[in-house]
Structure formats: structure tokens, C-alpha cells
Design a protein around this motif. Structure first.
Motif, PDB file in Angstrom:
ATOM      1  N   PRO A 151      -6.018   6.961  -2.674  1.00 27.53           N
ATOM      2  CA  PRO A 151      -4.984   6.069  -2.149  1.00 27.53           C
ATOM      3  C   PRO A 151      -5.467   5.502  -0.810  1.00 27.53           C
ATOM      4  CG  PRO A 151      -4.061   8.195  -2.798  1.00 27.53           C
ATOM      5  CD  PRO A 151      -5.554   8.346  -2.774  1.00 27.53           C
ATOM      6  N   LEU A 152      -5.579   4.193  -0.731  1.00 26.65           N
ATOM      7  CA  LEU A 152      -6.143   3.547   0.459  1.00 26.65           C
ATOM      8  C   LEU A 152      -5.046   2.838   1.242  1.00 26.65           C
ATOM      9  CD1 LEU A 152      -9.317   1.951  -1.171  1.00 26.65           C
ATOM     10  CD2 LEU A 152      -9.262   3.929   0.355  1.00 26.65           C
ATOM     11  N   GLU A 153      -5.182   2.868   2.559  1.00 27.45           N
ATOM     12  CA  GLU A 153      -4.228   2.138   3.407  1.00 27.45           C
ATOM     13  C   GLU A 153      -4.307   0.654   3.112  1.00 27.45           C
ATOM     14  OE1 GLU A 153      -2.864   2.597   6.986  1.00 27.45           O
ATOM     15  OE2 GLU A 153      -3.111   4.753   7.145  1.00 27.45           O
ATOM     16  N   GLU A 174      -6.709   0.847  -9.081  1.00 26.63           N
ATOM     17  CA  GLU A 174      -6.070   1.745  -8.106  1.00 26.63           C
ATOM     18  C   GLU A 174      -5.509   3.013  -8.747  1.00 26.63           C
ATOM     19  OE1 GLU A 174      -2.244   0.584  -6.513  1.00 26.63           O
ATOM     20  OE2 GLU A 174      -1.983  -0.928  -8.048  1.00 26.63           O
ATOM     21  N   HIS A 175      -5.515   3.057 -10.091  1.00 25.40           N
ATOM     22  CA  HIS A 175      -4.987   4.245 -10.770  1.00 25.40           C
ATOM     23  C   HIS A 175      -6.084   5.172 -11.269  1.00 25.40           C
ATOM     24  CE1 HIS A 175      -1.107   2.457 -10.411  1.00 25.40           C
ATOM     25  NE2 HIS A 175      -1.414   1.436 -11.164  1.00 25.40           N
ATOM     26  N   SER A 195       0.854  -1.201   0.000  1.00 29.18           N
ATOM     27  CA  SER A 195       0.000   0.000   0.000  1.00 29.18           C
ATOM     28  C   SER A 195       0.883   1.241   0.000  1.00 29.18           C
ATOM     29  CB  SER A 195      -0.892  -0.001   1.243  1.00 29.18           C
ATOM     30  OG  SER A 195      -1.276   1.332   1.574  1.00 29.18           O
ATOM     31  N   ASP A 217     -10.577  16.946  -2.746  1.00 30.25           N
ATOM     32  CA  ASP A 217      -9.405  17.515  -2.078  1.00 30.25           C
ATOM     33  C   ASP A 217      -8.098  16.948  -2.630  1.00 30.25           C
ATOM     34  OD1 ASP A 217     -11.132  18.936  -0.503  1.00 30.25           O
ATOM     35  OD2 ASP A 217     -10.953  17.628   1.246  1.00 30.25           O
ATOM     36  N   LEU A 218      -8.152  15.680  -3.013  1.00 28.70           N
ATOM     37  CA  LEU A 218      -6.941  14.990  -3.463  1.00 28.70           C
ATOM     38  C   LEU A 218      -6.264  15.686  -4.640  1.00 28.70           C
ATOM     39  CD1 LEU A 218      -5.336  12.344  -2.940  1.00 28.70           C
ATOM     40  CD2 LEU A 218      -6.790  11.258  -4.644  1.00 28.70           C
ATOM     41  N   VAL A 219      -7.053  16.283  -5.509  1.00 27.37           N
ATOM     42  CA  VAL A 219      -6.483  16.920  -6.708  1.00 27.37           C
ATOM     43  C   VAL A 219      -6.604  18.440  -6.669  1.00 27.37           C
ATOM     44  CG1 VAL A 219      -6.897  14.903  -8.180  1.00 27.37           C
ATOM     45  CG2 VAL A 219      -8.642  16.696  -8.038  1.00 27.37           C
ATOM     46  N   ALA A 220      -7.116  18.975  -5.558  1.00 27.80           N
ATOM     47  CA  ALA A 220      -7.362  20.418  -5.497  1.00 27.80           C
ATOM     48  C   ALA A 220      -6.070  21.196  -5.339  1.00 27.80           C
ATOM     49  CB  ALA A 220      -8.302  20.729  -4.344  1.00 27.80           C
ATOM     50  N   VAL A 221      -5.922  22.235  -6.123  1.00 31.20           N
ATOM     51  CA  VAL A 221      -4.788  23.146  -6.016  1.00 31.20           C
ATOM     52  C   VAL A 221      -5.346  24.548  -5.881  1.00 31.20           C
ATOM     53  CG1 VAL A 221      -2.674  23.991  -7.069  1.00 31.20           C
ATOM     54  CG2 VAL A 221      -3.462  21.669  -7.555  1.00 31.20           C
ATOM     55  N   ALA A 222      -4.959  25.237  -4.834  1.00 33.93           N
ATOM     56  CA  ALA A 222      -5.420  26.619  -4.664  1.00 33.93           C
ATOM     57  C   ALA A 222      -4.773  27.493  -5.725  1.00 33.93           C
ATOM     58  CB  ALA A 222      -5.052  27.122  -3.275  1.00 33.93           C
ATOM     59  N   ILE A 264     -16.930  10.510 -10.282  1.00 38.12           N
ATOM     60  CA  ILE A 264     -16.370  10.679  -8.932  1.00 38.12           C
ATOM     61  C   ILE A 264     -17.254   9.984  -7.899  1.00 38.12           C
ATOM     62  CG2 ILE A 264     -15.897  12.387  -7.118  1.00 38.12           C
ATOM     63  CD1 ILE A 264     -14.773  14.167  -9.362  1.00 38.12           C
ATOM     64  N   LEU A 322      -7.950  18.501 -16.898  1.00 31.99           N
ATOM     65  CA  LEU A 322      -8.179  17.055 -16.882  1.00 31.99           C
ATOM     66  C   LEU A 322      -8.961  16.597 -15.656  1.00 31.99           C
ATOM     67  CD1 LEU A 322      -7.354  14.458 -18.425  1.00 31.99           C
ATOM     68  CD2 LEU A 322      -5.346  14.353 -16.953  1.00 31.99           C
ATOM     69  N   PHE A 337     -10.293  12.910 -15.998  1.00 30.73           N
ATOM     70  CA  PHE A 337      -9.628  11.893 -15.196  1.00 30.73           C
ATOM     71  C   PHE A 337     -10.071  12.012 -13.745  1.00 30.73           C
ATOM     72  CE2 PHE A 337      -6.185  10.698 -12.315  1.00 30.73           C
ATOM     73  CZ  PHE A 337      -6.055   9.360 -12.668  1.00 30.73           C
ATOM     74  N   GLU A 350       1.134  23.652  -0.394  1.00 34.41           N
ATOM     75  CA  GLU A 350       0.277  24.127  -1.488  1.00 34.41           C
ATOM     76  C   GLU A 350       1.111  24.467  -2.725  1.00 34.41           C
ATOM     77  OE1 GLU A 350      -2.914  23.786  -0.744  1.00 34.41           O
ATOM     78  OE2 GLU A 350      -3.475  24.290  -2.805  1.00 34.41           O
ATOM     79  N   PRO A 386      -9.177  10.432 -10.068  1.00 38.36           N
ATOM     80  CA  PRO A 386      -8.197   9.589  -9.393  1.00 38.36           C
ATOM     81  C   PRO A 386      -8.907   8.522  -8.574  1.00 38.36           C
ATOM     82  CG  PRO A 386      -8.526  11.590  -8.141  1.00 38.36           C
ATOM     83  CD  PRO A 386      -9.342  11.738  -9.410  1.00 38.36           C
ATOM     84  N   ARG A 445     -19.098  14.249 -12.507  1.00 37.96           N
ATOM     85  CA  ARG A 445     -19.514  14.096 -11.095  1.00 37.96           C
ATOM     86  C   ARG A 445     -19.935  12.659 -10.828  1.00 37.96           C
ATOM     87  NH1 ARG A 445     -22.919  18.642 -12.622  1.00 37.96           N
ATOM     88  NH2 ARG A 445     -21.569  20.477 -12.524  1.00 37.96           N
TER      89      ARG A 445
END
Lengths: 310, 310
Positions: free
Chosen positions: B225-227, B207-208, A185, B298-303, B263, A299, B220, A256, B222, B260
């Protein structure tokens, strides 16, 4: 925001399903510095070549923003040479030839003019040599980014761990993260690797994107789905060069801003694989780079659900 | 927004590195309808089981929003049974047993009350049977989503292509997209598959993450990512159920809304793999689902880069 890059400057001979090359310029530090040069100049290079390395290739590095005062030229010796052949899907490669040559006893020299180093990029090399560079800088840089590979995990794991402990950001691929941590993992792997010392971990997943971890957060940057990958050589180094170049140019090492640096690095890597060797990195425009970064943003972009107007 | 789902309702016996199960409820239509039920009810099920299928499992489907009028129970016959064992990395699995039983001569019956079908989900089955369902609906649904697998590419490619031509969205994994198109590049593969008829293509990369294509755009999503991935069984079906359930509930089949839906489907699939079989899908709260969707965002968010205040 002085940037110092150490790594190999070398000859590569490449074979992909799309063609093959004779000896062309390659090496981790070559890709890193070409890529970083689009963000920041000069890129202060620490490397070693033999006297077989043509002046025209040194000129090329200089024209692309490299300061080569730290590039040693060993008379009577030969440059590092690597030859590889990629499988049809380009996801695996076979090493045909590795001639260490001048790299066998590389003793990195840090010119005085490099002592203002604020950003240090340790390209893939023996971990002992990577560590020597840190020790030979009078002041500890603001940020040290380290790339490495499975080879050192196989033959010099303890040396590698000693060096990893000294850096801020470790950049490796998914299989290397699994090998280094002993965990499949990637989330678990990241926790273990971050306990080894680095504050940040980048896990490169090739065509599947890249993950950035600190102890509290995860960021995922996709890879751009490409019609054609021509030659993957140097993609990881180009990513690393773009990443540290962006951070040096913006002089902001917040999580960030590292996200943006990961996307910039991913964009640079997506150019790298479009042609053989360094070719695509030699003539990019800022407009092309910004357009590519926008493609990465688009994307994964989802418009918020429209709320009916009142 | 009536949703009809066809596919297998079956027994599975699973073995993963974390444990094994005896025969438990499984099947594509089971996962699809459980997942879709969090968005829309009822989920009108078209499937077949034998008289060995316990009433308690039918009750369970009904309690989770399934309309089972279209579920045939064949007296004196046995339900479809699949048994599989996953490799240590959970990325590959070996089929130990496949007993078609009632599926061998499945003749899908569409109850009159299902003829209002607006959204049709064709879970993995013989392409001929998937096509029969389309033909037995008096009015063509607003949206037809089809899942399939490499098995049908191996043994019934022409039949498969005839069915693919009739649907709006095809959902397959990366290896299946490569096999169906004969192209390694997923971008090239998508072009070829979209030329076969569907307006949209989803390529699931496990997983990708997942890619959504139409002829002009790529999105795309994502994977989180899981433990720990406990059991991947049903993840693709859970994704598909979440996807079409979201579209049916919002009744909006624009590309933007499909993003949406992808996701949402990915979020549902990320729950599915946390426990054996359908277990994790039985007691989710809307709060948990929304929190998970937020993790994906949140995983792909960029401020955006802050602009200095004037």
C-alpha cells in the motif's frame, strides 16, 4: 469476554447470476452473530423485528448461540426488508426494495444481563442508534468495533463522525474509506480516518483482501481466490463477526492478535459467499474453519532461502 | 544464466494527475532490462529503434547492464512512440498517440553471442515476433516468460495462442486473464489458460497484488500500500524484469523460488511507480531493494500463537 452485537435482523430477497431467493433471514446482526458463534457463545443480540418474523428463525439464531433477550418483537409491525440484485461480476449490486419498517424507530434496549459486555460489535445502523448503545452500557466495553456504510456518509456525516470518535476499530470498505477521508490512496485515507478517533481501521477490499491499520503498522490479509462466488450478501458482516468473535474468545486485543482475527474473519467470509444467504454459515465444523485458515496462511507463505549446509 | 530480453525500446510521453513529460525513454524492454539489471548482468537486449533515438539513452541502457548488440538502429526511420494520459485514480489510461514506426516491420536479429540464452523474456510485442525469437534461438531456453496485452487478444487471438503454447510462464493482468479465458473467476481463468500450454501463470492485479499459479498451487503476493502512486507506466514490465532477473540470478525455477521472484518483481514495480518513467529505476541500491522486499514480507507476516511456557 461477553460479546454484544447490535444490528439489523431482517428479511432479504436476493438475486444473483446463479439464482434468486424469496424472503430469507438476513441482516447485519444475523450474519455477525452466526459468524461470531463459531468462536464464542452466547452472542448477546440487540435488534428489533416485527411480528412477521417467524419463530423458526429466532430458534435458528438461538440454536447458533444467540442470546435473544435483547431482540425486541414489535407486535403489528413488519421486519426490515431489503431486496437486491447483483451484476454479473457480483462486484456491484442494485437495491430493488428497502422497507425500514421496525427499524424506522428502533430504540435499542440493553437487558441487565448484557451489562457485562466486554466486546461490543456495532453492526451497520443509523450512527445515532449505534451511539445510543454505547451510552446505555454502564461500563465502557474493552473493545468497540463499528461497521458502517456510505449511506450514512451521504446523509448523516456529522452524526457518523461523532460515533466513529467513540469506537476502537472502524471496519469499512475501500470506497467508503475514500469517501470518508476524501483521499484516493488508502494509506493516506487511513491516516485521516485514524485521526478521527479509532485506534484501528480495517479496510475491506472484497475479493482483494483486507487491510488492518493502526497509526504505526499495516497488515494485509489476502482474500482466498475462489472458483465461484455464489452470493456476496453478508460477507462484510460475516467478516466482522469472525473478527470480533476471535478477539472475544482469545481476549487479546494486541495488533498481532488482530491480524489473526482478520484472517479468521476473512476465512469465515470466504465460506459465506459459497451459498445463498446464511446457508453456508449454519453447519461449519471447526476442522473446516481451521483448514480454511491454513489455506490463507499457505497462500502467502514463502519458505526461507535454503542455506547450504556446512 | 544468460538472459535475453525482447520488447520495445521507445519514446513515451506521459500525463498523470501529478504532471506531464515530453518524450522520454520508455518501452517494455527498457523497463524489463533496467529492472532485471539489479539481479543479473548483462541483459542481452533484442529491440529496434530509429535514428532519432539519442545515443545518450543507449549509453544509459549500457550503463545499467544492457548488452545492446541486438539493438538495431534503423537509419531514416523513427522510434516507436506512445503517448498516454492517466485518469485521476491512475487505474485507467487513455492512449493519445501510438506511432509504430520502426516496430511496424521489426525483424528481430539474434546475435551469435546471445545463443547461450538460458532465460528468455518476451516483452509485449506482436505474438508473431515473440515466436520468431524463440525459433531463432538454436537451443530452447531453460525458461521462457511471456508478457502480452489485451490488444493482441482483440486482433490476433490465434497467433497469440500459438505463441502462448510455446512458453513456460505467461504474465498478464486480471482483465486480460478474464478476456483470454472467458471466465470471470480468476481461479477458473487460470485453469483454462494453463491448459493452453504454459506451466505457470502470473496474474497481475496492479494495486491489488499478483497471483502465481501452476496446475496445483496458488501463491499470492500483495502489492505494497503506497501513499502516492506517481506514474504507473512500466510497472508491469518492471515486475516482469524483476521476476525473470531473480530467476536467472538464482538459476532455480522451482515454484518456491518463483514465489520469491514474484515478491522481488513486486518490490521493483513498487519503486517504478514512485517517479515518472524510468527515473526511479536508475539509482536503486541493493539495500533499498532488500528493505522493500522485507516490507512485503512484513505486510503479511503473522506471528504464531505463543504457547504458554511449561
Amino acid at each position: 469476554m461477553s460479546l454484544v452485537v447490535i444490528g439489523s435482523v431482517a428479511f432479504d430477497a436476493l438475486e444473483t447470476p446463479f439464482g434468486k431467493t424469496d424472503k430469507i433471514i438476513g441482516g447485519a446482526a444475523t450474519y455477525i452473530s452466526l459468524s461470531a458463534s463459531y468462536s464464542v457463545k452466547p452472542v448477546k443480540l440487540v435488534a428489533v423485528v416485527g411480528d412477521d418474523f417467524p419463530q423458526s428463525d429466532i430458534d435458528l439464531l438461538q440454536q447458533h448461540g444467540a442470546d435473544t433477550e435483547g431482540l425486541q418483537i414489535k407486535q403489528g409491525e413488519k421486519s426490515f426488508f431489503w431486496s437486491g440484485k447483483y451484476a454479473n461480476d457480483l462486484n456491484s449490486r442494485e437495491t430493488l426494495v428497502t422497507e425500514l419498517n421496525v427499524l424506522a424507530d428502533f430504540d435499542p434496549v440493553i437487558p441487565d444481563s448484557y451489562q457485562d459486555c466486554k466486546y461490543l460489535m456495532l453492526g451497520n445502523l443509523t450512527p445515532q442508534i449505534q451511539r445510543l448503545v454505547i451510552q446505555r452500557l454502564v461500563n465502557r466495553p474493552k473493545l468497540i468495533v463499528m461497521d458502517t456504510m456510505n449511506f450514512w456518509m451521504d446523509i448523516a456525516l456529522e452524526e457518523l463522525k461523532t460515533t466513529i470518535e467513540m469506537v476502537d476499530v472502524l471496519s469499512i470498505n475501500d470506497e467508503e474509506a475514500r469517501q470518508l477521508s476524501g483521499q484516493h490512496s488508502l494509506v493516506k485515507a487511513a491516516k485521516i480516518i485514524l485521526d478521527m478517533g479509532p485506534k484501528y481501521l480495517i479496510i475491506k477490499k472484497g475479493e482483494h483482501g483486507a487491510l488492518l491499520f493502526d497509526k504505526k503498522q499495516i497488515f494485509f490479509a489476502p482474500a482466498l481466490p475462489l472458483e465461484e462466488v455464489f452470493d456476496p450478501t453478508g460477507a462484510g458482516d460475516t467478516f466482522a463477526g469472525g473478527f470480533i468473535g476471535y478477539l472475544a474468545a482469545t481476549d487479546d486485543i494486541s495488533f498481532e492478535n488482530m491480524k489473526r482475527a482478520v484472517i479468521h474473519g476473512s476465512a469465515m467470509a470466504s465460506f459465506c459467499v459459497e451459498k445463498f444467504g446464511t446457508e453456508r454459515l449454519l453447519n461449519l465444523s471447526q476442522e473446516e474453519i481451521e483448514a480454511r485458515e491454513q489455506q490463507f496462511a499457505d497462500l502467502v507463505a514463502v519458505a526461507p532461502v535454503a542455506v547450504a549446509a556446512s
